[in-house]
Design a protein around this motif. Structure first.
Motif, PDB file in Angstrom:
ATOM      1  N   GLU A 253      36.332 104.629  -9.078  1.00 50.34           N
ATOM      2  CA  GLU A 253      37.709 103.784  -8.731  1.00 50.34           C
ATOM      3  C   GLU A 253      38.969 104.474  -9.019  1.00 50.34           C
ATOM      4  O   GLU A 253      39.746 104.589  -8.448  1.00 50.34           O
ATOM      5  N   ILE A 254      39.061 104.936 -10.279  1.00 53.34           N
ATOM      6  CA  ILE A 254      40.280 105.498 -11.021  1.00 53.34           C
ATOM      7  C   ILE A 254      40.470 107.042 -10.207  1.00 53.34           C
ATOM      8  O   ILE A 254      41.535 107.171  -9.481  1.00 53.34           O
ATOM      9  N   MET A 255      39.295 107.869  -9.898  1.00 53.60           N
ATOM     10  CA  MET A 255      39.660 109.124  -9.214  1.00 53.60           C
ATOM     11  C   MET A 255      39.888 108.606  -7.589  1.00 53.60           C
ATOM     12  O   MET A 255      40.656 109.444  -6.920  1.00 53.60           O
ATOM     13  N   ALA A 256      39.419 107.792  -7.131  1.00 55.26           N
ATOM     14  CA  ALA A 256      39.761 107.254  -5.617  1.00 55.26           C
ATOM     15  C   ALA A 256      41.217 107.137  -5.635  1.00 55.26           C
ATOM     16  O   ALA A 256      41.822 107.418  -4.451  1.00 55.26           O
ATOM     17  N   ARG A 257      41.850 106.240  -6.604  1.00 60.22           N
ATOM     18  CA  ARG A 257      43.265 106.179  -6.520  1.00 60.22           C
ATOM     19  C   ARG A 257      43.951 107.287  -6.696  1.00 60.22           C
ATOM     20  O   ARG A 257      45.354 107.489  -6.079  1.00 60.22           O
ATOM     21  N   LEU A 258      43.696 107.996  -7.666  1.00 59.53           N
ATOM     22  CA  LEU A 258      44.317 109.339  -8.167  1.00 59.53           C
ATOM     23  C   LEU A 258      44.444 110.206  -6.839  1.00 59.53           C
ATOM     24  O   LEU A 258      45.459 110.707  -6.784  1.00 59.53           O
ATOM     25  N   LEU A 259      43.317 110.228  -6.250  1.00 66.08           N
ATOM     26  CA  LEU A 259      43.110 111.195  -5.206  1.00 66.08           C
ATOM     27  C   LEU A 259      42.986 110.928  -3.907  1.00 66.08           C
ATOM     28  O   LEU A 259      42.948 111.570  -2.711  1.00 66.08           O
ATOM     29  N   ARG A 260      43.275 109.578  -3.836  1.00 68.11           N
ATOM     30  CA  ARG A 260      43.619 108.885  -2.204  1.00 68.11           C
ATOM     31  C   ARG A 260      42.264 109.152  -1.479  1.00 68.11           C
ATOM     32  O   ARG A 260      42.507 109.646  -0.340  1.00 68.11           O
ATOM     33  N   SER A 261      41.160 108.665  -1.982  1.00 68.37           N
ATOM     34  CA  SER A 261      40.133 108.705  -1.177  1.00 68.37           C
ATOM     35  C   SER A 261      39.175 107.329  -1.490  1.00 68.37           C
ATOM     36  O   SER A 261      39.518 106.687  -2.444  1.00 68.37           O
ATOM     37  N   PRO A 262      38.105 107.077  -0.643  1.00 69.04           N
ATOM     38  CA  PRO A 262      37.416 105.892  -0.921  1.00 69.04           C
ATOM     39  C   PRO A 262      36.396 106.214  -2.009  1.00 69.04           C
ATOM     40  O   PRO A 262      36.176 107.320  -2.369  1.00 69.04           O
ATOM     41  N   ALA A 263      36.281 104.853  -2.781  1.00 70.14           N
ATOM     42  CA  ALA A 263      35.589 105.344  -4.071  1.00 70.14           C
ATOM     43  C   ALA A 263      34.123 105.663  -3.974  1.00 70.14           C
ATOM     44  O   ALA A 263      33.625 106.588  -4.815  1.00 70.14           O
ATOM     45  N   THR A 264      33.415 105.476  -2.817  1.00 74.34           N
ATOM     46  CA  THR A 264      32.119 106.052  -2.609  1.00 74.34           C
ATOM     47  C   THR A 264      32.098 107.316  -2.514  1.00 74.34           C
ATOM     48  O   THR A 264      30.863 108.125  -3.016  1.00 74.34           O
ATOM     49  N   VAL A 265      33.133 108.414  -2.414  1.00 70.32           N
ATOM     50  CA  VAL A 265      33.177 109.672  -2.464  1.00 70.32           C
ATOM     51  C   VAL A 265      32.702 110.184  -3.907  1.00 70.32           C
ATOM     52  O   VAL A 265      32.326 110.958  -3.880  1.00 70.32           O
ATOM     53  N   PHE A 266      33.170 109.397  -4.668  1.00 66.64           N
ATOM     54  CA  PHE A 266      32.923 109.793  -6.305  1.00 66.64           C
ATOM     55  C   PHE A 266      31.715 108.899  -6.622  1.00 66.64           C
ATOM     56  O   PHE A 266      31.095 109.402  -7.680  1.00 66.64           O
ATOM     57  N   ALA A 267      31.604 107.665  -6.343  1.00 67.07           N
ATOM     58  CA  ALA A 267      30.474 106.750  -6.853  1.00 67.07           C
ATOM     59  C   ALA A 267      29.067 107.317  -6.594  1.00 67.07           C
ATOM     60  O   ALA A 267      28.270 107.533  -7.476  1.00 67.07           O
ATOM     61  N   ALA A 268      28.860 107.757  -5.476  1.00 67.18           N
ATOM     62  CA  ALA A 268      27.439 108.172  -5.027  1.00 67.18           C
ATOM     63  C   ALA A 268      27.083 109.403  -5.797  1.00 67.18           C
ATOM     64  O   ALA A 268      26.065 109.515  -6.316  1.00 67.18           O
ATOM     65  N   PRO A 269      28.079 110.448  -5.729  1.00 64.52           N
ATOM     66  CA  PRO A 269      27.671 111.715  -6.562  1.00 64.52           C
ATOM     67  C   PRO A 269      27.373 111.222  -8.054  1.00 64.52           C
ATOM     68  O   PRO A 269      26.780 111.821  -8.702  1.00 64.52           O
ATOM     69  N   ALA A 270      28.181 110.120  -8.529  1.00 64.88           N
ATOM     70  CA  ALA A 270      28.202 110.193 -10.061  1.00 64.88           C
ATOM     71  C   ALA A 270      26.792 109.550 -10.455  1.00 64.88           C
ATOM     72  O   ALA A 270      26.248 109.694 -11.543  1.00 64.88           O
ATOM     73  N   VAL A 271      26.557 108.800  -9.291  1.00 67.17           N
ATOM     74  CA  VAL A 271      25.307 108.019 -10.016  1.00 67.17           C
ATOM     75  C   VAL A 271      23.888 108.584  -9.310  1.00 67.17           C
ATOM     76  O   VAL A 271      22.756 108.155  -9.821  1.00 67.17           O
ATOM     77  N   ILE A 272      24.041 109.663  -8.591  1.00 66.77           N
ATOM     78  CA  ILE A 272      22.770 110.108  -8.178  1.00 66.77           C
ATOM     79  C   ILE A 272      21.755 110.917  -9.097  1.00 66.77           C
ATOM     80  O   ILE A 272      20.687 110.919  -9.143  1.00 66.77           O
ATOM     81  N   THR A 273      22.589 111.300 -10.367  1.00 71.38           N
ATOM     82  CA  THR A 273      21.663 111.668 -11.543  1.00 71.38           C
ATOM     83  C   THR A 273      21.053 110.517 -12.053  1.00 71.38           C
ATOM     84  O   THR A 273      19.858 111.043 -12.709  1.00 71.38           O
ATOM     85  N   MET A 274      21.268 109.388 -11.961  1.00 72.15           N
ATOM     86  CA  MET A 274      20.547 108.106 -12.638  1.00 72.15           C
ATOM     87  C   MET A 274      19.386 107.707 -11.703  1.00 72.15           C
ATOM     88  O   MET A 274      18.517 106.863 -12.112  1.00 72.15           O
ATOM     89  N   VAL A 275      19.477 108.172 -10.382  1.00 70.59           N
ATOM     90  CA  VAL A 275      18.451 107.197  -9.511  1.00 70.59           C
ATOM     91  C   VAL A 275      17.047 107.733  -9.905  1.00 70.59           C
ATOM     92  O   VAL A 275      16.678 108.692 -10.200  1.00 70.59           O
ATOM     93  N   PRO A 276      16.044 106.543  -9.954  1.00 66.69           N
ATOM     94  CA  PRO A 276      15.001 106.811 -10.640  1.00 66.69           C
ATOM     95  C   PRO A 276      13.911 107.143  -9.771  1.00 66.69           C
ATOM     96  O   PRO A 276      12.864 106.667  -9.350  1.00 66.69           O
ATOM     97  N   GLY A 277      14.127 108.543  -9.024  1.00 68.49           N
ATOM     98  CA  GLY A 277      12.983 108.871  -8.144  1.00 68.49           C
ATOM     99  C   GLY A 277      11.979 109.235  -8.483  1.00 68.49           C
ATOM    100  O   GLY A 277      10.652 109.153  -8.096  1.00 68.49           O
ATOM    101  N   GLY A 278      11.915 109.654  -9.769  1.00 66.95           N
ATOM    102  CA  GLY A 278      10.528 110.322 -10.462  1.00 66.95           C
ATOM    103  C   GLY A 278       9.705 109.039 -10.827  1.00 66.95           C
ATOM    104  O   GLY A 278       8.260 109.074 -10.611  1.00 66.95           O
ATOM    105  N   SER A 279      10.244 108.196 -11.241  1.00 67.13           N
ATOM    106  CA  SER A 279       9.525 106.862 -11.897  1.00 67.13           C
ATOM    107  C   SER A 279       9.064 106.163 -10.460  1.00 67.13           C
ATOM    108  O   SER A 279       7.841 105.555 -10.442  1.00 67.13           O
ATOM    109  N   LEU A 280       9.813 106.027  -9.557  1.00 67.65           N
ATOM    110  CA  LEU A 280       9.398 105.530  -8.072  1.00 67.65           C
ATOM    111  C   LEU A 280       8.154 106.277  -7.774  1.00 67.65           C
ATOM    112  O   LEU A 280       7.256 105.564  -7.318  1.00 67.65           O
ATOM    113  N   TYR A 281       8.289 107.596  -7.688  1.00 69.22           N
ATOM    114  CA  TYR A 281       7.039 108.527  -7.228  1.00 69.22           C
ATOM    115  C   TYR A 281       5.665 108.063  -8.090  1.00 69.22           C
ATOM    116  O   TYR A 281       4.758 107.771  -7.191  1.00 69.22           O
ATOM    117  N   TYR A 282       5.890 107.878  -9.345  1.00 73.66           N
ATOM    118  CA  TYR A 282       4.508 107.533 -10.075  1.00 73.66           C
ATOM    119  C   TYR A 282       4.222 106.240  -9.925  1.00 73.66           C
ATOM    120  O   TYR A 282       3.198 105.798  -9.962  1.00 73.66           O
TER     121      TYR A 282
END
Length: 153
Positions: A71-100
């Motif tokens: 949200e802060i970067m979206a306002r500073l760089l005049r972009s939608p927050a999704t541009v920064f939120a999705a890449p920020a949380v992609i490292t947390m996505v539980p792909g491995g545990s979902l697979y298992y």
């Protein structure tokens, strides 16, 4: 965790988020900032996970951090927050545990599948609640600011 392991985890988080942002056609400074967001979020998650027993709460706080960053970067760089939120949380996505979870469910190991399923659920719920909370607060603040902002006469 050694300093070198931490370095490689943070570098991998940066590259993973950076690469994911490329899929969103993010360019220039925003691309670099999206990578930094993923790296910072993963670092914050590691810090939270080291100090908390609950996986859900650690992911919740990391997602709150990611949402606030976005949200802060979206306002500073005049972009939608999704541009920064999705890449920020992609490292947390539980792909491995979902697979298992699915692998063990198909293999008939219900108890192991249940354990992995609980882990998957905790991570996913933490991410969802964290991002939704930050987005809701920022939306509310925007609406209130627009409503009560003095209009020039």
């Amino acid at each position: 965790m050694t300093g070198m392991e931490l370095f490689w985890q943070l570098a991998s988080a940066f590259l993973g988020s950076f690469g994911f942002a490329i899929l969103f056609h993010v360019r220039g400074l925003k691309l670099f900032v999206a990578g930094l967001g993923g790296m910072a979020t993963w670092g914050f998650y590691l810090l939270m996970h080291a100090h908390m027993e609950s996986l859900l709460v650690a992911n919740l706080f990391a997602a709150l951090f990611a949402g606030l960053f976005a949200e802060i970067m979206a306002r500073l760089l005049r972009s939608p927050a999704t541009v920064f939120a999705a890449p920020a949380v992609i490292t947390m996505v539980p792909g491995g545990s979902l697979y298992y979870t699915l692998y063990n469910a198909i293999a008939g190991n219900a108890e192991v599948a249940s354990e992995y399923g609980q882990t998957t659920w905790d991570v996913a719920v933490g991410i969802a609640i964290g991002l939704a909370a930050v987005t809701s607060v920022f939306h509310l603040l925007t609406v209130l600011r627009q409503k009560y902002q003095t209009k020039p006469q």
